[in-house]
Design a protein around this motif. Structure first.
Motif, PDB file in Angstrom:
ATOM      1  N   ARG A 136      -1.649  25.640  -6.473  1.00 19.85           N
ATOM      2  CA  ARG A 136      -1.882  25.743  -5.027  1.00 19.85           C
ATOM      3  C   ARG A 136      -1.870  27.202  -4.555  1.00 19.85           C
ATOM      4  N   GLU A 137      -1.001  28.005  -5.158  1.00 20.98           N
ATOM      5  CA  GLU A 137      -0.813  29.411  -4.734  1.00 20.98           C
ATOM      6  C   GLU A 137      -2.087  30.246  -4.894  1.00 20.98           C
ATOM      7  N   VAL A 138      -2.978  29.828  -5.800  1.00 20.44           N
ATOM      8  CA  VAL A 138      -4.221  30.592  -5.947  1.00 20.44           C
ATOM      9  C   VAL A 138      -5.438  29.750  -5.548  1.00 20.44           C
ATOM     10  N   GLY A 139      -5.211  28.889  -4.556  1.00 23.74           N
ATOM     11  CA  GLY A 139      -6.338  28.155  -3.961  1.00 23.74           C
ATOM     12  C   GLY A 139      -6.618  26.806  -4.573  1.00 23.74           C
ATOM     13  N   GLY A 140      -5.723  26.323  -5.428  1.00 22.91           N
ATOM     14  CA  GLY A 140      -5.970  25.036  -6.082  1.00 22.91           C
ATOM     15  C   GLY A 140      -5.572  23.848  -5.234  1.00 22.91           C
ATOM     16  N   ILE A 141      -6.117  22.676  -5.590  1.00 24.47           N
ATOM     17  CA  ILE A 141      -5.653  21.411  -5.016  1.00 24.47           C
ATOM     18  C   ILE A 141      -4.980  20.682  -6.183  1.00 24.47           C
ATOM     19  N   PRO A 142      -3.662  20.518  -6.159  1.00 26.24           N
ATOM     20  CA  PRO A 142      -2.962  19.933  -7.313  1.00 26.24           C
ATOM     21  C   PRO A 142      -3.315  18.457  -7.501  1.00 26.24           C
ATOM     22  N   LEU A 143      -4.383  18.217  -8.253  1.00 24.59           N
ATOM     23  CA  LEU A 143      -4.982  16.888  -8.282  1.00 24.59           C
ATOM     24  C   LEU A 143      -4.076  15.813  -8.867  1.00 24.59           C
ATOM     25  N   ASP A 144      -3.215  16.191  -9.820  1.00 21.16           N
ATOM     26  CA  ASP A 144      -2.296  15.188 -10.369  1.00 21.16           C
ATOM     27  C   ASP A 144      -1.191  14.864  -9.370  1.00 21.16           C
ATOM     28  N   GLU A 145      -0.690  15.918  -8.723  1.00 18.41           N
ATOM     29  CA  GLU A 145       0.395  15.730  -7.753  1.00 18.41           C
ATOM     30  C   GLU A 145      -0.065  14.839  -6.589  1.00 18.41           C
ATOM     31  N   ILE A 146      -1.280  15.057  -6.116  1.00 20.68           N
ATOM     32  CA  ILE A 146      -1.743  14.267  -4.956  1.00 20.68           C
ATOM     33  C   ILE A 146      -2.297  12.901  -5.384  1.00 20.68           C
ATOM     34  N   GLY A 147      -2.521  12.720  -6.680  1.00 19.42           N
ATOM     35  CA  GLY A 147      -3.012  11.423  -7.169  1.00 19.42           C
ATOM     36  C   GLY A 147      -4.499  11.225  -6.948  1.00 19.42           C
ATOM     37  N   ALA A 148      -5.303  12.287  -7.168  1.00 23.34           N
ATOM     38  CA  ALA A 148      -6.744  12.208  -6.885  1.00 23.34           C
ATOM     39  C   ALA A 148      -7.424  11.098  -7.692  1.00 23.34           C
ATOM     40  N   THR A 149      -7.087  10.992  -8.973  1.00 24.39           N
ATOM     41  CA  THR A 149      -7.746   9.980  -9.809  1.00 24.39           C
ATOM     42  C   THR A 149      -7.288   8.578  -9.406  1.00 24.39           C
ATOM     43  N   GLY A 150      -6.008   8.431  -9.110  1.00 19.01           N
ATOM     44  CA  GLY A 150      -5.484   7.131  -8.673  1.00 19.01           C
ATOM     45  C   GLY A 150      -6.117   6.691  -7.359  1.00 19.01           C
ATOM     46  N   TRP A 151      -6.341   7.639  -6.463  1.00 22.03           N
ATOM     47  CA  TRP A 151      -7.002   7.338  -5.175  1.00 22.03           C
ATOM     48  C   TRP A 151      -8.401   6.769  -5.440  1.00 22.03           C
ATOM     49  N   GLY A 152      -9.128   7.399  -6.347  1.00 18.99           N
ATOM     50  CA  GLY A 152     -10.469   6.908  -6.701  1.00 18.99           C
ATOM     51  C   GLY A 152     -10.403   5.525  -7.319  1.00 18.99           C
ATOM     52  N   ILE A 153      -9.439   5.311  -8.197  1.00 20.97           N
ATOM     53  CA  ILE A 153      -9.309   3.998  -8.858  1.00 20.97           C
ATOM     54  C   ILE A 153      -9.040   2.904  -7.828  1.00 20.97           C
ATOM     55  N   SER A 154      -8.223   3.227  -6.828  1.00 21.26           N
ATOM     56  CA  SER A 154      -7.917   2.194  -5.823  1.00 21.26           C
ATOM     57  C   SER A 154      -9.193   1.806  -5.066  1.00 21.26           C
ATOM     58  N   HIS A 155     -10.069   2.767  -4.816  1.00 18.67           N
ATOM     59  CA  HIS A 155     -11.327   2.434  -4.119  1.00 18.67           C
ATOM     60  C   HIS A 155     -12.298   1.691  -5.029  1.00 18.67           C
ATOM     61  N   ALA A 156     -12.365   2.101  -6.297  1.00 12.48           N
ATOM     62  CA  ALA A 156     -13.229   1.384  -7.248  1.00 12.48           C
ATOM     63  C   ALA A 156     -12.767  -0.080  -7.342  1.00 12.48           C
ATOM     64  N   THR A 157     -11.450  -0.283  -7.345  1.00 13.34           N
ATOM     65  CA  THR A 157     -10.900  -1.633  -7.435  1.00 13.34           C
ATOM     66  C   THR A 157     -11.285  -2.451  -6.205  1.00 13.34           C
ATOM     67  N   ASP A 158     -11.131  -1.843  -5.045  1.00 12.87           N
ATOM     68  CA  ASP A 158     -11.425  -2.541  -3.796  1.00 12.87           C
ATOM     69  C   ASP A 158     -12.892  -2.986  -3.764  1.00 12.87           C
ATOM     70  N   VAL A 159     -13.795  -2.106  -4.191  1.00  8.28           N
ATOM     71  CA  VAL A 159     -15.219  -2.460  -4.195  1.00  8.28           C
ATOM     72  C   VAL A 159     -15.491  -3.537  -5.250  1.00  8.28           C
ATOM     73  N   ALA A 160     -14.858  -3.399  -6.426  1.00  7.38           N
ATOM     74  CA  ALA A 160     -15.085  -4.376  -7.508  1.00  7.38           C
ATOM     75  C   ALA A 160     -14.667  -5.784  -7.076  1.00  7.38           C
ATOM     76  N   LEU A 161     -13.687  -5.874  -6.169  1.00 12.14           N
ATOM     77  CA  LEU A 161     -13.220  -7.192  -5.733  1.00 12.14           C
ATOM     78  C   LEU A 161     -14.283  -7.959  -4.950  1.00 12.14           C
ATOM     79  N   ARG A 162     -15.302  -7.231  -4.440  1.00 16.02           N
ATOM     80  CA  ARG A 162     -16.431  -7.942  -3.798  1.00 16.02           C
ATOM     81  C   ARG A 162     -17.162  -8.803  -4.829  1.00 16.02           C
ATOM     82  N   TYR A 163     -16.994  -8.441  -6.096  1.00 15.58           N
ATOM     83  CA  TYR A 163     -17.680  -9.169  -7.181  1.00 15.58           C
ATOM     84  C   TYR A 163     -16.728 -10.138  -7.886  1.00 15.58           C
ATOM     85  N   CYS A 164     -15.511 -10.262  -7.374  1.00 13.99           N
ATOM     86  CA  CYS A 164     -14.541 -11.214  -7.930  1.00 13.99           C
ATOM     87  C   CYS A 164     -14.205 -12.209  -6.823  1.00 13.99           C
TER      88      CYS A 164
END
Ligand code: NAD
Length: 370
Positions: A136-164
């Motif tokens: 963060r100190e040099v302009g980064g977004i701490p993607l693991d700390e904020i859960g960037a990949t998990g956030w995406g997975i939750s949306h992929a799951t929500d959309v996939a449920l339209r097909y379940c």
């Protein structure tokens, strides 16, 4: 010469560079697979047993992931041959030497991967100014700390449920690998009413059909303990997650964990692939034939690289969340609609989507006219 082109096909790789700096013992390889959409983004992996072939496969996976995510970036990957747990000063020297060796290789933007982290990316940035996954100190977004990949997975799951045929509220979830990706995906899913019934790590599985406390498990992991140290539920062996009945099963640990020998054990309705290549192609086919929907890895887990691309452009954390949500929802919908309309496997649809974007980008390049 033929040997140098053993990985070549109609998408790439564009360049394979061997780096050798005898004075500090640096031996490394960079594969820039495809840059039609823009400079490649891909992790720098450090390990003793990496190979050029692995580097090429990972670079290709990044080409597909970045194209599927609609990013203005191609795919690349670099590897340093060495033990990532070496003394910090030695590691810093190797990584700085690697960055300097590739200072003019503008088709490649460094990112963190196995054996490297945000501190390593800060050294690269300091040398050549071209890295993502920064502190963060040099302009980064701490993607693991904020859960960037998990956030995406939750949306992929929500959309996939339209097909379940079941809703997210009350859905029973199993997380294999309660680490950065797994715990964050579960945190966001739980906010919409999903219930964690089992979670595992290298030391075992914890199972409670009445639901586990995510905050307690997260605190245990942060303290260096295991999910099995949770006072509640039943302790089981590591691979017991495979047998637990649930609605959504999320692999978030190692490659090839579901394969032909164990796929019959799964009792779930939806798999959202958080880890990279967690399900073998043969097992994906078996699941498809059984009517279990599988959202492919490079569609579902693209949140991290999307966050990195936003960081590279100087964007903010809140912008990263918005872009991840928008891209993950659109891409998951597109892939699953194609899967249903054309009767193909979700992975085939995902590869088609990515490859068609890459080919369109390639057609805009100067060499395409000759
Ligand atoms: P992590 O190290 O934070 O978490 C992995 C967890 O899995 C740990 O809790 C570990 O104990 C557990 N684990 C390892 N082997 C296991 C096994 N055989 N059975 C059960 N549990 C096991 O790693 P992470 O960053 O969460 O990454 C997980 C996977 O997701 C990897 O395949 C990674 O390549 C992929 N991935 C990560 C990101 C990201 O943003 N971090 C993005 C895309 C893909």
């Amino acid at each position: 010469m033929e040997n140098a082109f053993r990985f070549a096909d109609d998408l790439g790789p564009a360049k394979v560079i061997q780096i050798h700096e005898p004075t500090c013992g640096l031996k490394a390889v960079l594969v820039v697979d495809n840059v039609a959409a823009g400079p490649s983004i891909g992790g720098l992996r450090m390990a003793q047993d990496v190979s050029v072939e692995e580097c090429f496969r990972l670079a290709r996976a990044m080409t597909l992931k970045n194209a599927a995510a609609g990013l203005p970036h191609g795919g690349g990957k670099s590897v340093i041959f060495g033990d990532p747990r070496m003394a910090r000063a030695d590691k810093e020297r190797l990584i700085r030497a690697m960055a300097c060796a590739l200072a003019d290789e503008r088709d490649y933007i460094f990112g963190p991967d196995m054996g490297t982290d945000e501190q390593c990316m800060a050294w690269v940035k300091d040398e050549i100014g071209r890295a993502v996954g920064l502190p963060r100190e040099v302009g980064g977004i701490p993607l693991d700390e904020i859960g960037a990949t998990g956030w995406g997975i939750s949306h992929a799951t929500d959309v996939a449920l339209r097909y379940c045929d079941f809703p997210l509220a009350g859905a029973r979830v199993v997380i294999q690998g309660f680490g950065t990706v797994g715990k964050n995906a579960m945190r966001f899913l739980a906010q919409q009413g999903a219930v964690l019934v089992a979670a595992s790590d290298t030391r075992g599985t914890i199972h409670d059909p009445a639901g586990l406390d995510i905050a307690v498990l997260t605190a245990l992991k942060a303290a260096g303990k295991s999910v099995v140290d949770h006072g509640q539920g039943k302790k089981l062996e590591r691979d017991a997650t495979l047998d637990i009945e649930c609605d959504i099963w999320i692999p978030a640990a190692r490659p090839d964990v579901i394969n032909e020998s164990n796929v019959s054990r799964l009792k779930t309705r939806l798999i959202v692939e958080g880890a990279n290549i967690p399900v073998t192609p043969a097992a994906e086919r078996v699941l498809h034939e059984r009517g279990v929907l599988c959202v492919p890895d490079f569609i579902a887990n693209a949140g991290g690289v999307i966050c990195a691309a936003v960081e590279y452009r100087g964007g903010s954390q809140s912008e990263a969340f918005t872009v991840i949500e928008e891209k993950l929802r659109r891409n998951t919908e597109e892939v699953l609609a194609m899967t249903r309309e054309q009767g193909m496997l979700p992975r085939e649809a995902a590869v088609n989507l990515a490859a068609s974007r890459i080919r369109k980008a390639m057609a805009t390049r100067r060499w395409g006219v000759y």
